[in-house]
Enzyme design. Structure first.
Site, short mmCIF file in Angstrom:
data_model
loop_
_atom_site.label_atom_id
_atom_site.label_comp_id
_atom_site.label_asym_id
_atom_site.label_seq_id
_atom_site.Cartn_x
_atom_site.Cartn_y
_atom_site.Cartn_z
N SER A 50 0.82 -1.21 0.00
CA SER A 50 0.00 0.00 0.00
C SER A 50 0.85 1.25 0.00
O SER A 50 0.38 2.32 -0.38
CB SER A 50 -0.87 0.05 1.26
OG SER A 50 -1.60 -1.12 1.41
N HIS A 86 -2.22 -3.10 -6.71
CA HIS A 86 -2.79 -2.74 -5.40
C HIS A 86 -4.31 -2.90 -5.42
O HIS A 86 -5.02 -2.09 -6.01
CB HIS A 86 -2.39 -1.31 -5.05
CG HIS A 86 -2.82 -0.90 -3.69
ND1 HIS A 86 -3.52 0.26 -3.44
CD2 HIS A 86 -2.69 -1.51 -2.48
CE1 HIS A 86 -3.78 0.35 -2.13
NE2 HIS A 86 -3.29 -0.71 -1.54
N GLU A 122 -5.02 -0.30 -8.41
CA GLU A 122 -3.97 0.64 -8.81
C GLU A 122 -2.80 -0.18 -9.34
O GLU A 122 -2.27 -1.03 -8.62
CB GLU A 122 -3.53 1.49 -7.61
CG GLU A 122 -4.57 2.52 -7.20
CD GLU A 122 -4.22 3.27 -5.92
OE1 GLU A 122 -4.55 4.46 -5.82
OE2 GLU A 122 -3.63 2.66 -5.01
N ASN A 152 -4.58 5.77 -1.10
CA ASN A 152 -4.10 5.82 0.29
C ASN A 152 -3.45 7.15 0.62
O ASN A 152 -3.49 7.61 1.76
CB ASN A 152 -3.11 4.67 0.55
CG ASN A 152 -3.85 3.35 0.70
OD1 ASN A 152 -5.08 3.33 0.82
ND2 ASN A 152 -3.13 2.27 0.68
N1 LIG Z 1 -5.53 -4.35 4.86
C1 LIG Z 1 -5.83 -3.59 3.83
O1 LIG Z 1 -6.90 -2.95 3.84
C2 LIG Z 1 -4.92 -3.52 2.64
C3 LIG Z 1 -5.42 -3.01 1.42
C4 LIG Z 1 -4.60 -3.02 0.30
C5 LIG Z 1 -3.31 -3.48 0.39
N2 LIG Z 1 -2.83 -3.94 1.59
C6 LIG Z 1 -1.45 -4.45 1.62
O2 LIG Z 1 -1.52 -5.87 1.50
C7 LIG Z 1 -0.42 -6.45 2.18
C8 LIG Z 1 -0.96 -7.44 3.20
O3 LIG Z 1 -1.73 -6.75 4.17
P1 LIG Z 1 -2.85 -7.47 5.03
O4 LIG Z 1 -3.66 -6.41 5.64
O5 LIG Z 1 -3.51 -8.52 4.19
O6 LIG Z 1 -1.96 -8.16 6.16
P2 LIG Z 1 -2.33 -9.36 7.16
O7 LIG Z 1 -1.52 -9.18 8.35
O8 LIG Z 1 -3.81 -9.46 7.31
O9 LIG Z 1 -1.87 -10.66 6.35
C9 LIG Z 1 -0.53 -10.96 6.05
C10 LIG Z 1 -0.39 -12.46 5.87
O10 LIG Z 1 0.92 -12.75 5.40
C11 LIG Z 1 1.35 -13.95 5.99
N3 LIG Z 1 2.82 -14.05 5.94
C12 LIG Z 1 3.72 -13.43 6.73
N4 LIG Z 1 4.97 -13.77 6.36
C13 LIG Z 1 4.85 -14.63 5.30
C14 LIG Z 1 5.79 -15.35 4.51
N5 LIG Z 1 7.09 -15.25 4.72
N6 LIG Z 1 5.33 -16.17 3.54
C15 LIG Z 1 3.99 -16.27 3.33
N7 LIG Z 1 3.07 -15.62 4.06
C16 LIG Z 1 3.48 -14.80 5.04
C17 LIG Z 1 0.79 -13.85 7.40
O11 LIG Z 1 0.72 -15.15 7.99
C18 LIG Z 1 -0.57 -13.24 7.17
O12 LIG Z 1 -1.59 -14.20 6.97
C19 LIG Z 1 0.34 -5.30 2.82
O13 LIG Z 1 1.41 -4.96 1.97
C20 LIG Z 1 -0.68 -4.20 2.88
O14 LIG Z 1 -0.11 -2.93 2.88
C21 LIG Z 1 -3.63 -3.99 2.70
#
Ligand SMILES: NC(=O)c1ccc[n+]([C@@H]2O[C@H](COP(=O)([O-])OP(=O)(O)OC[C@H]3O[C@@H](n4cnc5c(N)ncnc54)[C@H](O)[C@@H]3O)[C@@H](O)[C@H]2O)c1
Length: 596
Positions: free
Chosen positions: A121, A142, A154, A192
């Site tokens: 993000s 994204h 995006e 964002n």
């Molecule tokens: N939460 C949102 O609203 C949102 C929206 C768009 C983008 N993002 C982006 O998406 C990405 C993930 O965010 P999220 O909110 O889903 O996080 P999250 O914490 O909900 O999920 C992350 C997942 O990654 C897994 N993980 C950690 N290390 C790992 C590895 N080495 N190999 C495989 N899996 C692994 C974890 O077990 C977890 O299930 C981030 O970069 C975030 O910025 C988030």
């Protein structure tokens, strides 16, 4: 010809990853879904199952299609399972070093032609790409939360991303039924960058007890038509993820203090209050991962708190003024069964206001929303006067005269002399300090702000502004009146912009700055906010409707009161106002409306 993607990999099945798996599998693409451990994999599988089961229950997905969708997903622990996919999307936590390690590993495991994408993000896609030997095949894709629902993607190209990779990914987005905006690699991209300053500001309001979580969220939902309030959205995003995004944006985006995470956020993350995913964040949820909010110790009691707090009985209401707001407010009170005394500066004005109220009530009758008898009863409750003396026996006065402090102060001084003791005195000002008008009277404890939104008969929100001298009984009375009007009254402190304008206008101003910096176009920015965040209008559409002069004036006040450098009005906004491009009302603002 665009590249065929028949199998994709998704790394990390958390909030975003599980949703991204669903998006691909729904569109007939095979997915290799990868996690770090067996329990995390199970959690991801359960999230996917929960989401698709809900879609079936809502009739949005056939059972057979759900089963086919699940057959397309192959779950595995570890990145080695990704050896033959065509594209990988990484969705692991928002840490640069973690993402760089994963990309280096993906580079080793995946075929040389595989495209490697990150769902980051806020981190630099460029910095992630240089951890591989193929930065030209690295791109940002994204998605928005929840990925199966939100239409926007995006697409982030770095200076080295190959044009054909960008084109292939754009074609893929179209195949997924998404709308993409393609942009360069900058902290927060479009959505964002515009969203997180606003979210952080809302957390700051909550932290400083400026307003309750329920009131902050209700204000933005009802005042701006947003699908959810900022604190509920923080819970959905995940507070750990939101913290990382803010922290990165602060460091990468020019150290704008508005992105420095509010201290409360860090404390909540440390305490394990991560939002929906952990079952508790700003709100408490039925269980981890559930969207259902359950009452907790700070939930307002369902019983009538206002009355318990000593709200006074109100039967007769005076409304002073003859403009749009006064007219709407007279109608609102009369329809709700209050006896109303309208006071204007002359009988001619009264006649005009009376006509306007009649016209508006008649519209309600024509549309079948109001019975003729109710219209007549409402009109029968209003008396028309040109002298303040007729307010001697009212229980509440709502002032809606011109937005000039000297005029309002003089009026409140007169009301102080005329009105009986115990009357609630309210100003509808949208920008002046309520305490200034309160101090024009000898009874500042009885003075509040009642900030109605335009058009008052339609908009469901009223901001109840309490000053440092307002009594709890006066606040309770104001809140009870809002409820009796069928409106939601949200209580807040006496600061420039109250809740809604203080959160809305800096965001609009930021959009203008983004346009001014040529990062994106007005159309793409509007698209991003509508399709990525569910806003009813994009920032430039809204600015043209509100009026650029009005927006600039509000932004200037916010800047002057809070002295926040990031609130300085965008030069482009000032120039457009100087040039007379004020929006729809002058047929030209950010867009040309002369042919519409
Ligand atoms: N939460 C949102 O609203 C949102 C929206 C768009 C983008 N993002 C982006 O998406 C990405 C993930 O965010 P999220 O909110 O889903 O996080 P999250 O914490 O909900 O999920 C992350 C997942 O990654 C897994 N993980 C950690 N290390 C790992 C590895 N080495 N190999 C495989 N899996 C692994 C974890 O077990 C977890 O299930 C981030 O970069 C975030 O910025 C988030």
């Amino acid at each position: 010809m665009a590249r065929e993607f028949s199998t994709v990999g998704v790394v990390g099945l958390g909030t975003m990853g599980a949703g991204i798996v669903e998006v691909f599998a729904r569109n007939g693409i095979d997915v290799v879904a990868v996690e770090i451990s067996a329990p995390a994999l199970e959690r991801g599988r359960a999230t996917l199952k929960g989401s698709t089961d809900r879609a079936v229950a809502k009739g949005k997905l056939a059972e057979a299609d759900r089963d086919a969708l699940h057959e397309r997903v192959h779950f595995a622990v570890g990145l080695d399972a990704l050896h033959s996919v065509d594209l990988v999307i990484e969705a692991v936590p928002e840490h640069l070093d973690l993402k760089q390690r994963i990309f280096a590993e993906l580079d080793r495991v995946c075929r040389p032609e595989t495209i490697l994408a990150t769902n980051t993000s806020s981190l630099s896609v460029t910095e992630i790409s240089v951890a591989t030997s193929r930065p030209n095949q690295v791109i940002g894709i994204h998605f928005f939360n929840p990925a199966p629902v939100m239409k926007l993607v995006e697409v982030v190209r770095t200076v080295v991303t190959a044009p054909e990779v960008v084109a292939d990914v754009e074609a893929l987005c179209a195949r997924l039924g998404k709308v993409d905006v393609t942009i360069n690699d900058r902290a927060g991209f479009i959505a964002n960058a515009l969203l997180f300053g606003y979210l952080n500001h809302a957390v700051g309001m909550f932290e400083s007890h400026y307003a309750t979580r329920e009131d902050i969220d209700a204000a933005m939902k009802l005042g701006c038509g947003l699908p959810m309030g900022p604190l509920a959205l923080m819970d959905l995003i995940g507070l750990d993820t939101a913290y990382e995004i803010l922290d990165t944006m602060y460091r990468r985006g020019g150290r704008d203090r508005r992105h420095a995470p509010v201290p409360l956020l860090k404390q909540m993350v440390t305490a394990g209050l991560l939002g929906r995913k952990s079952g508790r964040g700003f709100y408490t949820y039925e269980r981890p991962g559930s969207p259902v909010v359950v009452p907790d110790e700070t939930t307002p009691l369902a019983t009538d708190v206002a009355l318990a707090d000593g709200a006074r009985a109100i039967a007769k209401v005076g409304v002073v003024g003859s403009g749009t707001m006064a007219t709407g407010i007279i109608e609102v009170f009369a329809k709700a069964g209050y006896e109303v005394v309208s006071v204007t500066r002359g009988m001619e004005k009264s006649a005009k206001v009376c006509e306007a109220v009649k016209t508006s009530l008649n519209k309600g009758v024509v549309r079948g929303k109001l019975a003729e008898a109710d219209r007549d009863a409402a009109l029968g409750r209003i008396s028309w006067s040109a002298t303040l003396d007729h307010l001697a026996d009212v229980d509440l006065v709502v002032e809606a005269v011109v937005e000039e402090l000297s005029v309002k102060k003089a009026l409140f001084a007169s009301l102080d002399e005329i009105c009986k003791p115990g009357v609630l005195l309210a100003t509808t000002t949208s920008s002046l300090p309520v305490i200034d008008v309160a101090m024009a009277t000898q009874r500042p404890a009885d003075v509040v702000g009642l900030h109605f939104f335009n058009p008052a008969p339609v908009m469901p929100l009223v901001e109840v502004v309490r000053t440092i001298r307002t009594s709890p009984e006066a606040t309770a009375t104001a809140r009870a009146v809002c409820a009796a009007l069928g409106k939601t009254g949200v209580v807040c402190g006496d600061r420039s912009g109250f809740i809604v304008n203080a959160l809305l206008f800096p965001y609009l101003n930021d959009a203008v700055k983004m346009l001014e910096a040529s990062y994106s176009t007005a159309d793409d920015i509007d698209h991003a906010m509508k399709l990525g965040c569910g806003y009813p209008m994009g920032p430039f559409e809204l600015l043209d409707v509100v009026g650029l002069d009005v927006s600039l004036a509000i932004q200037r006040e916010l800047y002057l009161e809070l002295r926040e450098p990031g609130f300085a009005p965008a030069p482009l906004l000032e120039h457009l106002v100087t040039a007379g491009y004020l929006g729809r009302k002058t047929r030209r603002g950010f867009r040309d409306h002369s042919h519409r």
